[in-house]
Design a protein around this motif. Structure first.
Motif, PDB file in Angstrom:
ATOM      1  N   GLY A  55       0.779  -1.233   0.000  1.00 62.24           N
ATOM      2  CA  GLY A  55       0.000   0.000   0.000  1.00 62.24           C
ATOM      3  C   GLY A  55       0.809   1.280   0.000  1.00 62.24           C
ATOM      4  N   THR A  56       2.140   1.186  -0.163  1.00 59.97           N
ATOM      5  CA  THR A  56       2.966   2.396  -0.099  1.00 59.97           C
ATOM      6  C   THR A  56       3.404   2.898  -1.470  1.00 59.97           C
TER       7      THR A  56
ATOM      8  N   GLU B  77      -9.696   4.424   1.055  1.00 58.57           N
ATOM      9  CA  GLU B  77     -10.247   3.314   1.828  1.00 58.57           C
ATOM     10  C   GLU B  77     -11.735   3.553   2.048  1.00 58.57           C
TER      11      GLU B  77
ATOM     12  N   SER C 279      -5.944   9.159  -6.167  1.00 55.01           N
ATOM     13  CA  SER C 279      -5.469   8.807  -4.829  1.00 55.01           C
ATOM     14  C   SER C 279      -5.916   7.402  -4.478  1.00 55.01           C
TER      15      SER C 279
ATOM     16  N   THR D 236      -9.279  -0.920   0.083  1.00 52.21           N
ATOM     17  CA  THR D 236      -8.563   0.264  -0.386  1.00 52.21           C
ATOM     18  C   THR D 236      -8.334   0.128  -1.888  1.00 52.21           C
TER      19      THR D 236
ATOM     20  N   ARG E 222     -13.952  -3.906   4.313  1.00 53.35           N
ATOM     21  CA  ARG E 222     -13.083  -2.732   4.212  1.00 53.35           C
ATOM     22  C   ARG E 222     -12.072  -2.966   3.097  1.00 53.35           C
TER      23      ARG E 222
ATOM     24  N   CYS F 103     -11.842   7.541   3.233  1.00 53.92           N
ATOM     25  CA  CYS F 103     -10.734   8.456   3.484  1.00 53.92           C
ATOM     26  C   CYS F 103      -9.562   8.131   2.564  1.00 53.92           C
ATOM     27  N   GLN F 104      -8.776   9.131   2.260  1.00 51.65           N
ATOM     28  CA  GLN F 104      -7.586   8.944   1.443  1.00 51.65           C
ATOM     29  C   GLN F 104      -6.482   8.299   2.282  1.00 51.65           C
ATOM     30  N   THR F 105      -5.798   7.301   1.702  1.00 56.99           N
ATOM     31  CA  THR F 105      -4.681   6.666   2.389  1.00 56.99           C
ATOM     32  C   THR F 105      -3.347   6.947   1.704  1.00 56.99           C
ATOM     33  N   LEU F 106      -3.368   7.329   0.422  1.00 56.70           N
ATOM     34  CA  LEU F 106      -2.142   7.653  -0.296  1.00 56.70           C
ATOM     35  C   LEU F 106      -2.460   8.683  -1.366  1.00 56.70           C
TER      36      LEU F 106
END
Length: 290
Positions: free
Chosen positions: A5-6, A248, A245, A257, A255, A231-234
């Motif tokens: 996820g990075t 999630e 973006s 992403t 859940r 919500c945005q995670t990256l």
């Protein structure tokens, strides 16, 4: 997106580069004279490349799409993307490598985005794996992949004022949402669930939920189960008219992403924006094949 996820990568092949100011300034008369393989990497050391090239740089067959030094080709059921591009400012450097996308299946689904079919979304492989090998430290990874296409006979800003799109992986496949407001005020709202076998079916739409505006204050929204928020995670790509973006959300109690995009075509129509884009999208008219 990488499994951790990075990191993430996007590659878009254009014939008639819809976001190119050079194509707009040309009057959009010859799409083949404005071609591009746009590559963007997100995460540590991310780069953005988008070179508008002339007709001499384009070569095509039924299984191969070449634009100058980069190409996409189908080989044994895999989409192989070889890239050799120069990133735009402020971080100018060469981006070289290979991305291999392996679909679990190819779908037969498509969605007309306007009643007359002038714009069509074709999700070829909503469920796939990718293997990324770019010549930078840390840019060798595997993750969730996705492959689609958009076709159109008119400029996007002639028919739309705003749209959002999202693709979210699930345990059984993937879910996609396409929401748009057309210039005539009518709305498009569509959701599809894709199985790993390539089967697609329309689904009842969960309610919309607002996301925080992007860094350029582009309005954003996606969908989530009742009572849930997204919500945005990256953060990936931020432009005055566009946002991409990792987001999630919760769908059917799961859940997940995925990748989310928002496009404000009211802003994109502004003539003041085109010179700004030209800095990020250089024009290279001529190309010689070795």
């Amino acid at each position: 997106m990488s499994d951790c996820g990075t990191r993430a990568v996007s590659v878009i092949g254009f014939i008639g580069s819809v976001f190119s100011p050079w194509y707009r300034w040309s009057g959009r008369r010859n799409p083949q004279n404005h071609v591009c393989i746009n590559v963007a990497t997100y995460g540590p050391g991310g780069r953005f490349t988008m070179t508008d090239r002339g007709e001499s740089a384009l070569r095509q067959t039924a299984s191969r799409f070449e634009v100058g030094p980069s190409m996409m080709r189908w080989d044994a059921g895999r989409l192989i993307i070889d890239i050799d591009e120069i990133s735009g400012p402020p971080l100018i450097s060469r981006v070289r490598g290979r991305i291999t996308l392996t679909p679990s299946a190819i779908t037969s689904a498509e969605l007309p985005l306007t009643p007359d079919g002038a714009h069509v979304w074709r999700p070829f492989a909503p469920c796939a794996r990718i293997d990324v090998d770019i010549d930078r430290p840390g840019w060798q990874w595997q993750g969730e992949g996705y492959f689609d296409a958009n076709f159109g006979t008119r400029a996007l800003e002639e028919d739309f004022s705003y749209w959002t799109w999202g693709r979210y992986p699930t345990r059984k496949g993937a879910t996609c949402f396409y929401d748009a407001t057309r210039l005539d005020g009518s709305e498009l709202a569509a959701g599809f669930r894709f199985g790993r076998d390539g089967q697609a079916r329309a689904i009842p739409l969960p309610p919309k939920t607002k996301l925080r505006r992007s860094l350029w204050a582009v309005s954003r929204e996606t969908r989530a189960d009742p009572g849930q928020r997204a919500c945005q995670t990256l953060g990936m790509l931020d432009a005055p008219f566009y946002s991409r973006s990792a987001v999630e959300t919760v769908l059917d109690g799961e859940r997940t992403t995925g990748v989310h995009e928002a496009l404000d075509l009211r802003r994109f129509r502004s003539p003041l924006l085109k010179p700004m884009l030209a800095v990020r999208v250089p024009r290279r008219r001529n190309w010689r094949w070795s």
